[in-house]
Design a protein around this motif. Structure first.
Motif, PDB file in Angstrom:
ATOM      1  N   SER A  95       0.584  -1.141   0.304  1.00 34.48           N
ATOM      2  CA  SER A  95      -0.423   0.180   0.023  1.00 34.48           C
ATOM      3  C   SER A  95       0.805   1.199   0.593  1.00 34.48           C
ATOM      4  CB  SER A  95      -0.715   0.171   1.206  1.00 34.48           C
ATOM      5  OG  SER A  95      -0.459  -0.082   2.311  1.00 34.48           O
ATOM      6  N   ILE A  96       2.140   1.413   0.203  1.00 35.20           N
ATOM      7  CA  ILE A  96       2.777   2.473   0.657  1.00 35.20           C
ATOM      8  C   ILE A  96       3.595   2.279   0.152  1.00 35.20           C
ATOM      9  CG2 ILE A  96       1.858   3.372   2.804  1.00 35.20           C
ATOM     10  CD1 ILE A  96       4.101   1.948   4.091  1.00 35.20           C
ATOM     11  N   ARG A  97       4.307   0.881  -0.663  1.00 36.37           N
ATOM     12  CA  ARG A  97       5.561   1.144  -1.293  1.00 36.37           C
ATOM     13  C   ARG A  97       6.153   1.229  -2.609  1.00 36.37           C
ATOM     14  NH1 ARG A  97       7.971  -1.424  -5.618  1.00 36.37           N
ATOM     15  NH2 ARG A  97       5.422  -1.786  -6.412  1.00 36.37           N
ATOM     16  N   GLY A  98       5.117   2.078  -3.272  1.00 31.90           N
ATOM     17  CA  GLY A  98       5.285   2.546  -4.573  1.00 31.90           C
ATOM     18  C   GLY A  98       5.902   3.303  -4.502  1.00 31.90           C
ATOM     19  N   GLY A  99       7.493   3.148  -5.029  1.00 32.26           N
ATOM     20  CA  GLY A  99       8.402   3.990  -5.775  1.00 32.26           C
ATOM     21  C   GLY A  99       8.964   4.592  -4.551  1.00 32.26           C
ATOM     22  N   TYR A 100       9.234   3.490  -3.436  1.00 36.93           N
ATOM     23  CA  TYR A 100      10.449   3.491  -2.949  1.00 36.93           C
ATOM     24  C   TYR A 100      11.313   2.140  -2.255  1.00 36.93           C
ATOM     25  CZ  TYR A 100       7.131   7.397  -0.127  1.00 36.93           C
ATOM     26  OH  TYR A 100       6.338   8.312   0.416  1.00 36.93           O
ATOM     27  N   THR A 101      10.724   1.253  -2.407  1.00 34.10           N
ATOM     28  CA  THR A 101      11.074  -0.035  -2.896  1.00 34.10           C
ATOM     29  C   THR A 101      10.780  -0.854  -3.518  1.00 34.10           C
ATOM     30  OG1 THR A 101       9.366  -1.157  -0.938  1.00 34.10           O
ATOM     31  CG2 THR A 101      10.912   0.077   0.535  1.00 34.10           C
ATOM     32  N   MET A 102      11.461  -2.149  -3.509  1.00 34.20           N
ATOM     33  CA  MET A 102      11.292  -3.162  -4.718  1.00 34.20           C
ATOM     34  C   MET A 102      10.152  -4.161  -4.189  1.00 34.20           C
ATOM     35  SD  MET A 102      14.113  -6.191  -3.954  1.00 34.20           S
ATOM     36  CE  MET A 102      15.512  -4.804  -3.545  1.00 34.20           C
ATOM     37  N   PRO A 103       9.319  -4.467  -5.372  1.00 29.51           N
ATOM     38  CA  PRO A 103       8.165  -5.796  -4.807  1.00 29.51           C
ATOM     39  C   PRO A 103       8.981  -6.891  -3.924  1.00 29.51           C
ATOM     40  CG  PRO A 103       8.338  -5.182  -6.962  1.00 29.51           C
ATOM     41  CD  PRO A 103       8.780  -4.298  -6.725  1.00 29.51           C
ATOM     42  N   HIS A 112      12.289   5.990   8.731  1.00 31.11           N
ATOM     43  CA  HIS A 112      11.962   6.887   7.550  1.00 31.11           C
ATOM     44  C   HIS A 112      10.606   6.812   7.979  1.00 31.11           C
ATOM     45  CE1 HIS A 112      14.962   3.853   5.201  1.00 31.11           C
ATOM     46  NE2 HIS A 112      15.370   4.883   4.814  1.00 31.11           N
ATOM     47  N   PHE A 113      10.620   6.610   8.846  1.00 32.79           N
ATOM     48  CA  PHE A 113       8.781   6.770   8.975  1.00 32.79           C
ATOM     49  C   PHE A 113       8.743   6.851  10.682  1.00 32.79           C
ATOM     50  CE2 PHE A 113       8.254   4.013   5.531  1.00 32.79           C
ATOM     51  CZ  PHE A 113       7.350   5.025   4.419  1.00 32.79           C
ATOM     52  N   ILE A 114       7.795   8.242  11.374  1.00 36.08           N
ATOM     53  CA  ILE A 114       7.211   8.160  12.689  1.00 36.08           C
ATOM     54  C   ILE A 114       5.916   8.235  12.782  1.00 36.08           C
ATOM     55  CG2 ILE A 114       7.609   9.546  14.494  1.00 36.08           C
ATOM     56  CD1 ILE A 114       9.513  11.096  13.848  1.00 36.08           C
ATOM     57  N   ASP A 115       5.152   6.754  13.915  1.00 40.63           N
ATOM     58  CA  ASP A 115       3.976   6.270  13.609  1.00 40.63           C
ATOM     59  C   ASP A 115       3.481   7.240  12.376  1.00 40.63           C
ATOM     60  OD1 ASP A 115       4.583   6.137  16.206  1.00 40.63           O
ATOM     61  OD2 ASP A 115       4.446   8.554  16.572  1.00 40.63           O
ATOM     62  N   GLY A 116       3.688   6.603  11.176  1.00 38.03           N
ATOM     63  CA  GLY A 116       3.135   5.896   9.408  1.00 38.03           C
ATOM     64  C   GLY A 116       3.559   7.842   9.038  1.00 38.03           C
ATOM     65  N   TRP A 117       4.609   8.302   9.218  1.00 37.56           N
ATOM     66  CA  TRP A 117       4.427   9.717   8.697  1.00 37.56           C
ATOM     67  C   TRP A 117       6.424  10.002   8.381  1.00 37.56           C
ATOM     68  CZ3 TRP A 117       7.565  13.819  11.550  1.00 37.56           C
ATOM     69  CH2 TRP A 117       7.619  15.356  10.164  1.00 37.56           C
ATOM     70  N   PRO A 118       5.760   9.937   6.604  1.00 37.18           N
ATOM     71  CA  PRO A 118       7.368   9.433   6.450  1.00 37.18           C
ATOM     72  C   PRO A 118       8.617  10.512   6.145  1.00 37.18           C
ATOM     73  CG  PRO A 118       6.040   9.758   4.872  1.00 37.18           C
ATOM     74  CD  PRO A 118       5.164  10.188   5.775  1.00 37.18           C
ATOM     75  N   PHE A 119       9.314  11.105   7.468  1.00 40.59           N
ATOM     76  CA  PHE A 119       9.375  12.317   7.911  1.00 40.59           C
ATOM     77  C   PHE A 119      10.523  13.032   7.133  1.00 40.59           C
ATOM     78  CE2 PHE A 119      13.373  11.256   9.816  1.00 40.59           C
ATOM     79  CZ  PHE A 119      12.989   9.572  10.532  1.00 40.59           C
ATOM     80  N   ASP A 120      11.066  12.192   6.323  1.00 43.19           N
ATOM     81  CA  ASP A 120      12.510  12.326   5.927  1.00 43.19           C
ATOM     82  C   ASP A 120      12.066  12.391   4.198  1.00 43.19           C
ATOM     83  OD1 ASP A 120      11.992   9.904   4.858  1.00 43.19           O
ATOM     84  OD2 ASP A 120      14.395   9.573   4.977  1.00 43.19           O
ATOM     85  N   HIS A 121      10.813  12.511   3.624  1.00 42.34           N
ATOM     86  CA  HIS A 121      10.502  12.784   2.054  1.00 42.34           C
ATOM     87  C   HIS A 121      10.045  14.309   2.052  1.00 42.34           C
ATOM     88  CE1 HIS A 121       8.651  12.543  -1.376  1.00 42.34           C
ATOM     89  NE2 HIS A 121       8.889  10.951  -1.537  1.00 42.34           N
ATOM     90  N   PRO A 122      10.688  14.918   1.317  1.00 43.64           N
ATOM     91  CA  PRO A 122      10.304  15.894   0.884  1.00 43.64           C
ATOM     92  C   PRO A 122       8.695  16.242   0.961  1.00 43.64           C
ATOM     93  CG  PRO A 122      11.781  15.556  -0.686  1.00 43.64           C
ATOM     94  CD  PRO A 122      11.605  14.056   0.305  1.00 43.64           C
TER      95      PRO A 122
END
Ligand SMILES: [Zn+2]
Ligand SMILES: [Zn+2]
Length: 262
Positions: free
Chosen positions: A44-52, A108-118
């Motif tokens: 659900s959140i992988r797209g563009g971040y990680t390999m499947p 990379h996520f604090i309680d679901g928030w991708p805080f290092d993503h612009p």
């Protein structure tokens, strides 16, 4: 010189193949290169971040093939950068897979928030900056204690966009450092912070000194997302590492850490 943090085109947000990274490393005098593509996140959140999830084996085999092809020229290591807390999308068998040389644990996520993503930078405006830091370092504390990882990734990346805490977190960081030393977990000196508003490496000079004083081993990584970024600002990073007192950095083979003189 080693570079233990590199992302390939398999993760969907980096460019360059494994062999292009190896050629770049060779051209910069790097003797060991570790690939640390992002382990799969949930679909659900992988797209563009990680390999499947079903490409993990292909990734391992690709790095292994290139490792064997280049064995006479450079040491190549198979690794992953794994999100912590774990989300179950990286099959647990990989955490002890004998083909893997090292695992970087990163938050990379604090309680679901991708805080290092612009794209999600607005999250800094709706939360207290000190609370963000406190929550981040508490996650790193449990990451260090989990015993799952060889390396803590980009230790103070919570400063990436320049939102600095007003509280002093060094006492909390010292606690994490002691736990890393006790668990044999290394920190990486990650030069990518220089490319962002933080304007400095991860970790800061003062945290690096805490690591040295607490006997936390360090390794070196560029967090390259393109082949040209391999070894980015490494002379400066080595200056910081030796300036903090270190005479050795770490390499990893089959999940075991070893020392390399600097
Ligand atoms: Zn990362
Ligand atoms: Zn990374």
């Amino acid at each position: 010189m080693v570079d233990y943090h590199a992302h390939t085109n398999l993760c969907g947000h980096a460019t360059g193949s494994v062999s292009e990274y190896i050629e770049s490393a060779l051209s910069k005098g790097i003797r060991e290169i570790g690939f640390s593509d992002h382990a799969p996140l949930p679909e659900s959140i992988r797209g563009g971040y990680t390999m499947p999830a079903d490409e993990v084996d292909t990734y391992i085999k690709t790095v292994e093939e290139q490792r064997d092809r280049c064995a006479h020229r450079i040491a190549v290591r198979v690794g992953f950068e794994v999100d912590y807390p774990l989300r179950g999308s990286f099959a647990s068998g990989y955490l002890t897979d004998s083909r893997i040389d090292y695992l970087i644990g990163s938050c990379h996520f604090i309680d679901g928030w991708p805080f290092d993503h612009p794209e999600f930078i607005d999250g800094y405006r709706v939360r207290e900056i000190d609370d963000i830091h406190a929550r981040y370092f508490s996650i790193l504390g449990s990451l260090a204690e989990s015993g799952l990882f060889n390396v803590v990734g980009h230790f103070d990346i919570v400063k990436k966009f320049g939102f600095r805490a007003s509280r002093d977190f060094l006492p909390a960081i010292e606690g994490i450092a002691r736990s890393m030393a006790a668990n044999g977990v290394a920190a990486e000196v990650n030069t990518a912070g220089l490319l962002h508003p933080a304007g400095e490496m991860y970790p800061s000079d003062s945290i690096l000194r805490v690591f040295f004083n607490c006997n936390v081993p360090v390794t070196l990584g560029s967090d390259a997302h393109s082949a040209d970024q391999i070894g980015y600002q490494f002379p400066l990073a080595l200056e910081k590492i030796t300036g903090a007192g270190y005479r050795k950095i770490s390499g990893f083979l089959k999940r075991k850490r070893y020392d390399i003189a600097v």
